[in-house]
Design an enzyme around this catalytic site. Structure first.
Site, PDB file in Angstrom:
ATOM      1  CG  HIS A 163      -3.979  -5.577  13.568  1.00  0.00           C
ATOM      2  ND1 HIS A 163      -4.980  -5.167  14.378  1.00  0.00           N
ATOM      3  CD2 HIS A 163      -3.131  -4.559  13.413  1.00  0.00           C
ATOM      4  CE1 HIS A 163      -4.837  -3.981  14.830  1.00  0.00           C
ATOM      5  NE2 HIS A 163      -3.747  -3.590  14.250  1.00  0.00           N
ATOM      6  NE  ARG A 215      -0.548   0.146   5.050  1.00  0.00           N
ATOM      7  CZ  ARG A 215      -1.141   0.117   6.226  1.00  0.00           C
ATOM      8  NH1 ARG A 215      -2.508   0.181   6.124  1.00  0.00           N
ATOM      9  NH2 ARG A 215      -0.415   0.679   7.314  1.00  0.00           N
ATOM     10  CG  ASN A 231      -5.622   4.270   6.201  1.00  0.00           C
ATOM     11  OD1 ASN A 231      -6.494   4.443   6.671  1.00  0.00           O
ATOM     12  ND2 ASN A 231      -4.379   3.667   6.448  1.00  0.00           N
ATOM     13  CD  GLU A 232      -2.098   4.272   9.614  1.00  0.00           C
ATOM     14  OE1 GLU A 232      -2.421   4.103  10.591  1.00  0.00           O
ATOM     15  OE2 GLU A 232      -1.375   3.455   8.779  1.00  0.00           O
ATOM     16  CD  GLU A 239      -3.546  -4.564   8.611  1.00  0.00           C
ATOM     17  OE1 GLU A 239      -4.776  -4.469   8.550  1.00  0.00           O
ATOM     18  OE2 GLU A 239      -2.781  -3.349   8.388  1.00  0.00           O
ATOM     19  CB  CYS A 281       4.557  10.020  -6.596  1.00  0.00           C
ATOM     20  SG  CYS A 281       5.115  11.933  -6.368  1.00  0.00           S
ATOM     21  CD  GLU A 298      -6.396   2.572  11.486  1.00  0.00           C
ATOM     22  OE1 GLU A 298      -5.202   1.854  12.163  1.00  0.00           O
ATOM     23  OE2 GLU A 298      -6.699   2.710  10.367  1.00  0.00           O
TER      24      GLU A 298
END
Length: 700
Positions: free
Chosen positions: A363, A103, A141-142, A360, A107, A312
């Site tokens: 997780h 992910r 996201n992030e 994940e 750019c 989160e």
């Protein structure tokens, strides 16, 4: 204060969604975040869209009385798009292309990717503009996760040159501002300037600072593209983004200017392993460090001076740090209350259910892979019941500001001058001392209006402009109290030393100059003693010296009064290390060392006394209190039991007596006549009223 969860319906058969969503509602959850990584599912091939699954999930969430928070799905461009437009991929400084397969491989400065971003964001936001069940949107996201703020591709090179031309106007001005006569680094035009790639020796520090600023600005522009399109589709939606913890390459204050609320992602037991200064204790490995997490809470609350979200929240063990110890019993509840004490409006656990595939799988979620409850589910359900008994979200009134400067962070990262000199850790040393006295803190940029604060702490304002120096002088002269840390006022805005003594434009304000500085390895003796305290060779009882680490400056006072002097076997012995100066109606203290905890606490309590700020007895490590909305939170990040002898049990709004497995009278605490209340290991108490300065906490 509300709870929620992050859900991936695309990972599960649709016949299981009803069971999942019903269990969310049963736990008292109110928000469900979805779709941040779903581009390949929403658009499996160019122009072919499948919204039916997301339509059904949103409707189901609404039917159960909850609201959806949707995400623009741009963090994971699908393979067909990468193949069609390979120039969208990021490049490392050595030219290595970041390939499809995880992910965040795009750019921010790719015109092609901005076109594709606009296309998919317009399509998904238009789809749900009339949905009564969509509360708002998270952009992407992030941003920057996996070290992706800074890209070095051809698109970034072109954009960097344009950014430089806009900033400096002509190349001679840039050469002068950076000091490019050093090592013959002059440029003849902006077209000659490339992103900083591999070189035999270190890069020019001004060039590195410029690229850090440019890269952060690129993310700001990209986020604004999302925010504008979301508001165009429905101006009633809120727009947010989920920032990360202790994240150094993105200026969150700048990005937040285009948001309605700020959110971030909190993983306490991971943070103490992969971004922590020192070795984590057993308690920290089970629950994290309240000040490490708390400073991020305060950064993101202060970015817009309003309640924030934890988008989160760690739900159990996680997959990405070096080790994944199970959190302490009750930790998932503790973390939600800790966030609330710092000003959170909502806390969403990540994720709902442990996934069966992909990166994940290790997780945790609130539910296990088979859909049965995991440890975090009980904590979440318990917390939602407790939040329901508390009034709605309120503002955090912080009497103290800590100044956090991304430009100084980037400059010091370019030239740390010691392997363990970490800007963020230095900030936490000062921040933790104030929080260790139970005082709420705003963490603000240098541009913030400081007039409403009783005291200001600026641990490392490395880059100081004349304007900032003037504003600080006015604040202190008007009665403000300021505590500066080391390496303050050293350089100008372009990361160059000034032809004057340090702390540069703050010299008259501080009333002292820096004669020498040194970076110190741990094996050198590093202690200071308060000036005027008895010494070992006096007839009075000697006060113990207090420690510092990493950095030391030998100060020459002018108008300032020495407060601490070096007590070392070396050339600094007896020289002033900390001084205080009176300016108008206020005072400024300059601390020329990186203080360890005892010195930091002494400096913080002195500052709070002068500023007239009420504070608590020094709190035990891992125990923190916070005041918000007429209530005092006590959060225990340790495996010890706490007794609060002065607290009337009738004043409790929330306590630990309903926690599974906790007996407030267990073991050595069976004396039913004992006064006060007990907070269990990794526990919480919420007390009606403000008792910060009358609170005494004993570990048992």
């Amino acid at each position: 204060m509300r709870l929620g969860v992050c859900y991936f319906p695309e990972h599960w058969p649709s016949e299981e969604w009803e069971r999942d969503v019903a269990a969310m509602a049963d736990a008292g959850l109110e928000y469900v975040r979805m779709a941040e990584f779903s581009w390949g599912v929403l658009e499996p091939e160019r122009g072919t869209f499948d919204f039916e699954w997301l339509d059904e999930a949103i409707e189901l969430i609404g039917d159960h009385g909850m609201q959806a928070v949707l995400c623009t799905p741009t963090a994971t461009p699908p393979k067909w798009l990468v193949d069609e437009r390979p120039s969208i991929r990021q490049e490392d400084p050595d030219g290595t292309v970041r390939e499809h397969g995880s992910r965040r491989h795009y750019c921010f400065n790719s015109d092609a990717y901005r076109e594709e971003t606009a296309r998919i964001v317009e399509r998904v936001t238009e789809r749900y503009a009339d949905s009564p069940h969509v509360a708002g949107w998270q952009t992407d996201n992030e941003f920057g996760c996996h070290e992706t703020v800074r890209c070095y591709c051809d698109d970034c090179a072109d954009a960097f040159r344009t950014w430089l031309a806009d900033r400096y106007g002509d190349i001679d001005r840039l050469n002068e501002a950076w000091g490019n006569a050093f090592w013959s680094q002059q440029y003849g035009s902006f077209d000659e300037i490339d992103p900083p790639g591999p070189t035999p020796a270190e890069h020019h520090p001004s060039r590195l600072l410029a690229y850090a600023r440019f890269s952060s600005d690129s993310v700001v522009e990209y986020n604004r593209l999302h925010a504008d399109l979301i508001r165009e589709a429905d101006p009633d939606w809120f727009v947010t983004h989920n920032f990360m913890g202790r994240f150094p390459t993105l200026n969150a204050y700048d990005v937040s200017e285009d948001l309605d609320r700020v959110a971030w992602d909190s993983y306490p037991t991971g943070f103490v392993q992969d971004r922590y200064d020192g070795e984590a204790s057993p308690d920290q490995l089970r629950a994290g460090d309240p000040d490490q997490v708390g400073m991020d809470h305060d950064i993101y609350r202060s970015a817009l001076d309003r309640p924030f979200w934890v988008m989160e929240q760690q739900p159990g063990d996680v997959n990405w740090p070096p080790h994944c110890p199970q959190p302490g019993e009750g930790a998932m509840r503790l973390w939600a209350h800790h966030a609330a004490a710092h000003g959170a409006d909502a806390v969403l656990y990540f994720r709902w259910r442990r996934c069966l595939e992909g990166q994940e799988q290790y997780h945790a979620g609130l539910r296990k892979a088979d859909g049965s409850p995991d440890r975090g589910y009980a904590d979440a359900a318990h917390t939602s019941e407790e939040f329901a008994t508390l009034d709605g979200a309120s503002h955090v009134d912080a009497p103290v500001a800590v100044v956090f400067d991304y430009d100084s962070l980037w400059a010091l990262n370019a030239q740390p001058h010691a392997p363990d000199f970490d800007y963020w850790a230095l900030q936490e040393a000062f921040y933790g001392a104030v929080r260790g006295r139970g005082v709420q803190v705003d963490v603000v940029p240098p541009s913030a209006d400081l007039s409403g604060y009783a005291a200001v702490v600026a641990p490392a304002l490395h880059l100081v402009t004349e304007d900032l120096a003037d504003r600080l002088t006015d604040y202190i002269a008007g009665g403000g109290e300021v505590l500066f840390g080391p390496r303050t006022g050293v350089k100008d805005a372009e990361n160059k030393l000034r032809p004057m003594s340090q702390p540069g434009p703050l010299t008259d304000l501080v009333g002292a100059t820096v004669d020498q500085h040194e970076s110190l390895p741990r094996r050198l003796e590093t202690t200071v003693r308060r000036v005027g305290d008895p010494t070992d060779d006096s007839e009075e009882i000697a006060a113990p010296p207090v420690s510092f680490r990493t950095w030391a400056e030998w100060l020459d006072p002018d108008a300032a009064e020495p407060q601490y002097a070096y007590d070392v076997d070396g050339p600094a012995d007896g020289r002033p290390a900390v001084v205080t100066n009176t300016v108008g109606d206020g005072q400024v203290t300059y601390c020329g060392v990186w203080p360890e905890s005892d010195l930091a606490d002494a400096l913080a309590s002195d500052l709070l006394d002068r500023a007239g700020v009420r504070y608590a007895e020094r709190l035990p490590d891992g125990v923190r209190i916070g005041y918000r909305g007429g209530r005092t939170w006590v959060t225990n990040f340790t495996s010890d039991r706490l007794r609060l002898p002065e607290i009337d049990p009738e004043s409790l709004a929330v306590d630990d007596t309903d926690r599974d497995g906790f007996d407030p009278m267990a073991d050595d605490d069976k004396d039913s006549s004992a006064d006060g209340i007990v907070v269990g290991p990794y526990g919480v108490a919420v007390i009606e009223g403000d008792c910060v300065d009358g609170l005494r906490i004993a570990q048992t």
